[in-house]
Design an enzyme around this catalytic site. Structure first.
Site: not given
Ligand SMILES: [Zn+2]
Length: 417
Positions: A69, A163
């Site tokens: 990420h 997310q």
């Protein structure tokens, strides 16, 4: 620095990852490998001017980080401490922090992580990017800018990652679509973040709808929990087959599979194999975040890596996080993830250690769909030169490469020969 090639290289036999006999000269032809020739005799040859001298060290195709990420990297100092160390607290802290993060800051942190990765020999990165509505697209803008600035340093493909869910965060889908239009490559997801299993399944259906809309591959965070009742991996597999998306889906984490009873796990692994799904495990982060509801003994939290491999499922090992609220450590060195994997899944035989290396190298390349990830004629000149005599030493010592080469250029390491 654009060297014409490398001499005195030890290469790996790709069929077994053991050293190929002899020493080798690799010549570059622009951004490709022009030729790979065995040298005469066993002694190292004098290094011609301008060439890189591997000095009998191992030269391997660029390492692969199949799951990271970049938008989160190095955000640790911008977020209050994660006192519980859990995934759920990290997500809460991240929600607050990302609501005021700006794209230039994200870009700068992402580039720092990319430089770490290439310093460790990585040439291919698959990064998830948070497209949740709280991030208001600023994280995606930042990572897209970083990818553009790093285009001559390494290959980066991006996954649009909602997310906070698609049901819990209905605004995410617009950002996800915008991301796909702006050049993000894959559709991501996280069904276990939804409030109920029903919503989780609707989430997965939406992921496949969006993938069809953009003719995109899929990489979803799935069952990132120790809860044996989290069973999205089997739905992912069945939907993959229903939708004809075989060979186009990656299941990331798949931790709950490690907590299923054996009979259940065996059935799910069969489904994953039948659907031709690839799996990514994240050894450091899974060890850190999972098992948090256990006292003792504590589960290791990884998916069933060895059983998946034995069933023929391609598995990669990812870095996942670098200095963020989910994981305070991480450094982009993919050899560390291979090292951790050896411990976490008892991959202790010499063959299994080579397999762990494969999971940040050749097999990881197959997971992210690389066509020619090898040191052979006409493959991309993307490789790393290590001071190690074989793969076992490489995983044991985890040296920094002398050079990381991307498209025939030295992008990390000592520029001088
Ligand atoms: Zn992740």
């Amino acid at each position: 620095m654009n060297p014409p090639g490398i001499v005195n290289a030890v290469l790996l036999d790709p069929t077994n990852l053991r050293d190929a006999p002899g020493l080798w000269t690799i010549r570059f032809d622009g951004d490709r490998i022009g030729s790979v020739e065995k040298q005469n005799g066993r002694a190292a040859m004098p290094c011609p001017s301008g060439m890189l001298d591997a000095r009998r060290g191992l030269v391997v195709p660029s390492l692969v980080d199949a799951h990271v990420h970049l938008d989160l990297a190095y955000s640790l100092t911008q977020v209050p401490p994660n006192d519980s160390g859990t995934l759920l607290e990290a997500i809460e802290l991240w929600q607050e922090a990302k609501s005021h993060m700006l794209a230039p800051d994200v870009c700068e942190r992402a580039l720092r992580a990319v430089r770490d990765e290439i310093a460790g020999g990585t040439g291919y990165i698959r990064s998830h990017v948070d497209v949740g509505s709280m991030a208001d697209y600023r994280l995606c803008e930042g990572v897209l800018a970083a990818r553009q600035q790093a285009k001559d340093l390494c290959f980066i493909e991006l996954v649009a990652f909602p997310q906070d869910g698609l049901m819990r965060d209905p605004g995410a889908v617009d950002h996800l679509r915008r991301a796909m239009r702006d050049g993000v490559n894959l559709v991501g997801g996280i069904p276990h973040i939804e409030s109920t299993q029903r919503d989780g399944l609707r989430h997965l259906e939406m992921v496949f709808d969006l993938a069809a809309e953009f003719d995109a591959d899929i990489d979803v965070h799935i069952d990132e929990t120790d809860d044996p009742h989290s069973v999205y991996a089997e739905y992912l597999a069945s939907m993959t087959m229903e939708r004809g998306w075989q060979n186009r889906v990656t299941a990331s984490h798949v931790c709950a599979l490690g907590s299923y009873p054996d009979a259940h796990a065996s059935r799910v692994i069969d489904l994953i194999a039948a659907a031709q799904i690839a799996v990514v495990t994240n050894p450091g982060v899974n060890l850190h975040l999972q098992g948090r509801f256990d006292r003792y003994p504590k589960r290791r939290g990884l998916t069933r890596v060895s059983e998946l491999l034995a069933r023929g499922v391609p598995v990669a090992a990812g870095q996942d996080c670098i200095a963020d609220p989910f994981y305070p450590l991480g450094n982009g060195k993919m050899l560390d993830q291979a090292f951790l994997l050896v411990h976490a899944d008892h991959m202790n035989t010499s063959g299994a250690i080579r397999q762990a290396f494969d999971m940040v190298s050749g097999m990881a390349g197959r997971v992210i769909g690389l066509a020619r990830h090898a040191i052979v004629d006409d493959a991309p000149a993307n490789l790393a030169v290590f001071d190690a005599e074989d793969v076992i030493e490489l995983v044991r010592v985890r040296p920094t490469p002398h050079w990381t080469v991307y498209r025939g250029r030295v992008v990390a390491g000592t520029a001088a020969n």
